[in-house]
Design an enzyme around this catalytic site. Structure first.
Site, PDB file in Angstrom:
ATOM      1  N   LYS A  61       0.812  -1.215   0.000  1.00  0.00           N
ATOM      2  CA  LYS A  61       0.000   0.000   0.000  1.00  0.00           C
ATOM      3  C   LYS A  61       0.847   1.268   0.000  1.00  0.00           C
ATOM      4  O   LYS A  61       0.395   2.313  -0.450  1.00  0.00           O
ATOM      5  CB  LYS A  61      -0.983  -0.035   1.159  1.00  0.00           C
ATOM      6  CG  LYS A  61      -1.934  -1.233   1.007  1.00  0.00           C
ATOM      7  CD  LYS A  61      -3.243  -1.071   1.692  1.00  0.00           C
ATOM      8  CE  LYS A  61      -4.253  -2.111   1.237  1.00  0.00           C
ATOM      9  NZ  LYS A  61      -3.921  -3.492   1.653  1.00  0.00           N
TER      10      LYS A  61
HETATM   11  C1  LIG Z   1      -4.605  -4.575   1.257  1.00  0.00           C
HETATM   12  C2  LIG Z   1      -3.863  -5.849   1.185  1.00  0.00           C
HETATM   13  C3  LIG Z   1      -4.260  -6.883   0.352  1.00  0.00           C
HETATM   14  C4  LIG Z   1      -5.528  -6.804  -0.484  1.00  0.00           C
HETATM   15  O1  LIG Z   1      -5.417  -5.862  -1.503  1.00  0.00           O
HETATM   16  P1  LIG Z   1      -6.737  -5.314  -2.233  1.00  0.00           P
HETATM   17  O2  LIG Z   1      -6.272  -4.205  -3.084  1.00  0.00           O
HETATM   18  O3  LIG Z   1      -7.666  -4.856  -1.146  1.00  0.00           O
HETATM   19  O4  LIG Z   1      -7.318  -6.454  -3.000  1.00  0.00           O
HETATM   20  C5  LIG Z   1      -3.482  -8.022   0.286  1.00  0.00           C
HETATM   21  N1  LIG Z   1      -2.371  -8.149   1.042  1.00  0.00           N
HETATM   22  C6  LIG Z   1      -1.964  -7.184   1.873  1.00  0.00           C
HETATM   23  C7  LIG Z   1      -0.746  -7.403   2.692  1.00  0.00           C
HETATM   24  C8  LIG Z   1      -2.682  -5.995   1.967  1.00  0.00           C
HETATM   25  O5  LIG Z   1      -2.268  -5.032   2.785  1.00  0.00           O
END
Ligand SMILES: *Cc1c(COP(=O)(O)O)cnc(C)c1O
Length: 475
Positions: A120
């Site tokens: 993220k």
């Molecule tokens: C947010 C997240 C996901 C899921 O991603 P999306 O974009 O919501 O599908 C998977 N793994 C981790 C470690 C995350 O932080």
């Protein structure tokens, strides 16, 4: 380039107009009115570019109301080796998203070397710099309201902390994040960061954000902004690393590559869909879920059946503990031929707690044309996959990446490279790694002892009015 709503009832907007908002006024999500196209020759020119130059080539086609020189400066400031510094041994931080070769035609794409050790950061750091730029230029301020199951919140807070004109109100499910995730968020003492621990699950938090955003008067009066995964700025930032990963594992653009994506809200894999629509030669987009398998069910049956907060499992890949995938509407809009009225009708079913079935009208039969396949994983699978990755490849992966690798292995095809997106580093989920491997994972030295720092947060119930009140009192 204008942006339209998936529900077809909102006026087209420019990038800067939608950047600070969340949902469109008609309740839909924004998408470009058409996808820019990258030709074979364009891809050849992009091959070998630095991450920042690649990002500029892609984002400048999607953002046309920020002067090119300013956009370039924002991107250069974001994608720096010292921001994405938590590399594995042997990786070059200047690559920003380096790959790890596990074996022939099987790779990890490292997306988690940023400040909060999850993918993220890739998008949120850009968003922080874009927000600051646009707000400063327009002399405005914003109060960001977000929901997190762990990683969004910390990524947002690290991207926005100390930024002028920005306050962050972040809702998280009380006591449901890992100790490390909790410590990362709650130890921030910055005046512009407000952590709200909600007595509920992630979907309760997400529903509160939606309820507040749907109150147009409140939203306008209190300048509510969004950074959850429906934010278009985040999606476009994520498109870039599909290109970077593609170039890293191919030598020419006739080759196809598959990507396996640990999925929850469908934001990450939605960016893969968009990369594919823009001309990146992607073979399969492998949607990997955990026990919360609403997306796997859709891609196997054509039925989209959100489970509701009460039926959301609390798993050992908690950032995927989602029963309703907020970005999924973007893909369905494309799937049904960009028919806003139809998309609106489908989501009026979802919003009333029902499900929909795309078999009868023939839409589900078209899913294969978009390359989507899926699978799911459970706790035992995760533990086994983490052990196998350690034994076979000498690589420690986190629980979410393990979900991705497990499902990736079910969809490999000879001679097509499979790239598994590494969505977090193992250090973020120590307890699970200890369970799988019997020892704690390596942690970047700078983050040692973070759990012992003083924490700042407020516990609140699932109560929209009370949370609105909290925002009003603190702004
Ligand atoms: C947010 C997240 C996901 C899921 O991603 P999306 O974009 O919501 O599908 C998977 N793994 C981790 C470690 C995350 O932080």
């Amino acid at each position: 380039m204008k942006y339209i709503s998936t529900r077809g009832q909102s006026p087209a907007q420019t990038f800067s107009q939608i950047l600070l908002g969340g949902l469109a006024p008609d309740g839909g999500l924004y998408l470009p009115e058409s996808y820019p196209q990258f030709t074979y020759a364009d891809l050849t020119a992009m091959r070998g570019m630095s991450y920042a130059d690649l990002a500029f080539s892609i984002l400048s086609r999607l953002v046309d109301d920020i002067p090119a020189a300013d956009l370039k400066a924002i991107i250069d400031k974001t994608y720096r080796a010292d921001v994405y510094a938590y590399t594995r041994a042997g990786q070059n931080a200047a690559d920003i998203t380096p790959t790890v070769k596990l074996e022939d035609n099987l790779y990890l794409l490292s997306l988690s070397n940023g400040p909060t050790l999850a993918f993220k950061d890739m998008a949120m750091q850009l968003l922080g710099n874009l927000f600051e730029y646009v707000l400063t230029k327009e002399g405005k301020t914003t109060n960001i309201l977000g929901a997190t199951s762990g990683d969004t919140g910390s990524a947002a807070e690290y991207a926005m902390r100390g930024k002028k004109g920005i306050r962050v109100f972040m809702l998280s499910p009380h006591k449901k994040m890992s100790r490390f995730q909790t410590a990362q968020m709650f130890s921030l003492q910055d005046d512009n960061i407000y952590n709200i621990a909600v007595n509920g699950v992630f979907d309760d938090c997400q529903d509160i954000v939606k309820a507040v955003s749907n109150d147009a008067n409140f939203k306008a009066q209190h300048k509510i902004g969004a950074v959850n995964s429906i934010n278009w700025g985040r999606i476009i930032a994520q498109v870039v690393y599909y290109f970077k990963g593609y170039f890293a594992v191919t030598n020419n653009n006739a080759q196809k590559v598959s990507f396996a994506v640990p999925s929850g809200n469908f934001g990450n894999v939605c960016a893969g869909h968009i990369a594919r629509m823009m001309g990146l030669p992607i073979d399969k987009l492998v949607v990997a879920t955990n026990e919360n398998d609403v997306l796997d069910e859709f891609f196997k049956t054509g039925v989209y059946r959100p489970r509701g907060a009460a039926n959301t499992y609390h798993t050992t890949s908690p950032s995927m503990d989602i029963s309703k995938a907020s970005n999924f509407e973007r893909f369905v809009f494309d799937l049904v031929g960009r028919d806003g009225a139809k998309t609106a009708a489908l989501w009026s079913k979802i919003d009333s707690g029902a499900s929909f079935d795309l078999n009868a009208d023939g839409s589900f039969a078209k899913v294969a044309d978009y390359g989507f396949v899926s699978g799911s994983s459970n706790h035992a699978n995760r533990m086994q996959t983490i052990r196998e990755a350690a034994e076979k490849y000498q690589v420690t992966i986190d629980t979410h990446t393990a979900d991705g690798l497990k499902v990736a292995l079910e969809h490999r095809v000879a001679d097509v490279p499979m790239v598994v997106l590494e969505t977090a580093l193992a250090a973020k989920f120590e307890d699970s790694i200890v369970e799988a491997l019997g020892h704690v994972p390596e942690r970047p030295a700078a983050l040692n002892g973070i759990e012992a720092l003083p924490q700042k947060y407020t516990v609140m119930d699932v109560d929209v009015a009370a949370i609105k009140d909290f925002i009003v009192k603190n702004t």
